[in-house]
Enzyme design. Structure first.
Site, short mmCIF file in Angstrom:
data_model
loop_
_atom_site.label_atom_id
_atom_site.label_comp_id
_atom_site.label_asym_id
_atom_site.label_seq_id
_atom_site.Cartn_x
_atom_site.Cartn_y
_atom_site.Cartn_z
CD GLU A 44 -3.10 -0.78 -0.32
OE1 GLU A 44 -3.05 0.52 -0.73
OE2 GLU A 44 -3.80 -1.61 -0.88
CE1 TYR A 125 -7.00 3.18 -0.55
CE2 TYR A 125 -4.50 3.30 -0.31
CZ TYR A 125 -5.60 2.59 -0.66
OH TYR A 125 -5.36 1.89 -1.47
CG ASP A 143 -7.83 3.96 -4.63
OD1 ASP A 143 -9.13 3.97 -4.96
OD2 ASP A 143 -6.93 3.14 -4.98
#
Ligand code: SF4
Length: 352
Positions: A44, A125, A143
């Protein structure tokens, strides 16, 4: 309607999920592996503002070299920065090391969004994505891809960034109670492969029946983005200082200050372009400097034209002589790697 949206999407994901080294198959249980949250977190962080294709080789290299968060926590910051070179947005790499050390000190990743957000470099996020994908917690993961899908699905015509609250509320309404990780990844996949910025492929979309923007014929115009400001132009100069050492040659490299642009990275000495925009081209030491040309690079906030000059000089201050035949191991960020390629292509050192 919200349940049918998540069911349709998860069904599509079951047939179309991308196989990625940081994912499990749709519907599969989370691996019983203490390194699983580490792999999700690492992917991520790498994927922020970066494509899957660019991330894959870095992810493989990092997880081979540092297979656990404890291994990464024990690595030197300079080593990690060099391994990150070329991936861009270098503050991510600095936060990566800080975060790994904090997680190792805590004895592992926390599982809740609130605790994850306390870790260095983890915003709304990323914390939501890790909670959902690594720990199966219900979390609203938004996102840019998800933002686009949701804005279209509900025909949210308010411009960004003002529309973010409405988009988030709608995303919350369609997030199912279970399979949170699969749902988040399905939304991201749909956004990147079907509900694309230009020419969305509505005929192939599992959400076509309930999609309000498709019905209204306005899909491609959403989400409404604010007008882009033109990026300022900056100019600067980098200096290529080379010497013979036995049979080989070496170039003088410096390490940039820890804070600021490309902080902590190895670089060619320069005129301080990052601190000003006029590019007056002052050399770090006095000497004759031969112009070799210029390279161009675009940062998120500015374009830079960096002139490259070669000269004979005795470097001053902190730095290191680096063998030219191992220059790719120095971990130069893309800007300085371009400048180095230019200097080498222009013939390297003039012994005369
Ligand atoms: Fe996007 Fe079209 Fe699917 Fe709507 S129907 S979510 S606009 S691809």
């Amino acid at each position: 309607m919200t349940a049918s949206i998540s069911d349709a999407l998860l069904d599509w994901y079951g047939r179309n999920a991308r196989a990625l080294p940081w994912r499990v198959a749709p519907g599969a249980p989370m691996p019983d592996d203490p390194a699983w949250p580490y792999r999700v977190w690492l992917s991520e962080v790498m994927l922020q503002q970066t494509t899957v294709a660019a991330v894959k080789p870095y992810f493989e290299a990092f997880t081979q070299r540092w297979p656990t968060v404890e291994a990464l926590a024990a690595a030197g910051e300079e080593e990690v920065m060099a391994a990150w070179a070329g991936l861009g947005y270098y503050s991510r790499a600095r936060n990566l090391v800080k975060c790994a050390r904090e997680v190792a000190a805590r004895g592992g990743f926390p599982a809740t969004e609130a605790e994850l957000r306390e870790l260095p470099g983890l915003g709304i996020y990323t914390a939501a994505a890790i909670a959902a994908i690594a720990f199966g917690r219900r979390a609203v993961v938004v996102d840019a891809n998800v933002e686009r899908v949701v804005a279209r699905l509900f025909a949210i015509a308010e411009p960004l960034p003002g529309a973010r609250k409405a988009i988030r509320d709608c995303a919350e309404a369609i997030t199912p109670a279970s399979r949170a990780g699969d749902f988040a990844q399905a939304m991201m996949d749909l956004g990147s492969r079907v509900c694309t910025t230009k020419a969305p492929r509505c005929l192939l979309c599992p959400l076509s029946p309930p999609c309000a923007a498709r019905a209204a014929g306005i899909a491609e115009s959403l989400p409404v983005k604010p007008a882009k400001k033109a990026k300022p132009e900056r100019r600067g100069t980098a200096f290529w200082i080379e010497r013979a050492n036995g049979a080989g040659r070496e170039v003088w490299l410096v390490t940039r200050p820890g804070r600021g642009m490309l902080g902590g990275m190895r670089a060619l000495p320069d005129d301080g372009w990052s601190a000003r925009s006029d590019g007056t081209g002052e050399a770090p030491v006095a000497g004759e400097w031969e112009p070799l040309g210029a390279v161009r690079h675009t940062f998120t906030h500015a374009h830079l034209t960096l002139a490259v000059r070669r000269g004979e000089a005795e470097p001053e201050g902190a730095g290191e002589w680096w063998p030219l035949d191992r220059l790719e191991e120095a971990g130069l960020p893309t800007l300085y790697a371009k400048a180095a390629r230019l200097a080498i292509a222009r013939g390297g050192w003039n012994d005369a």
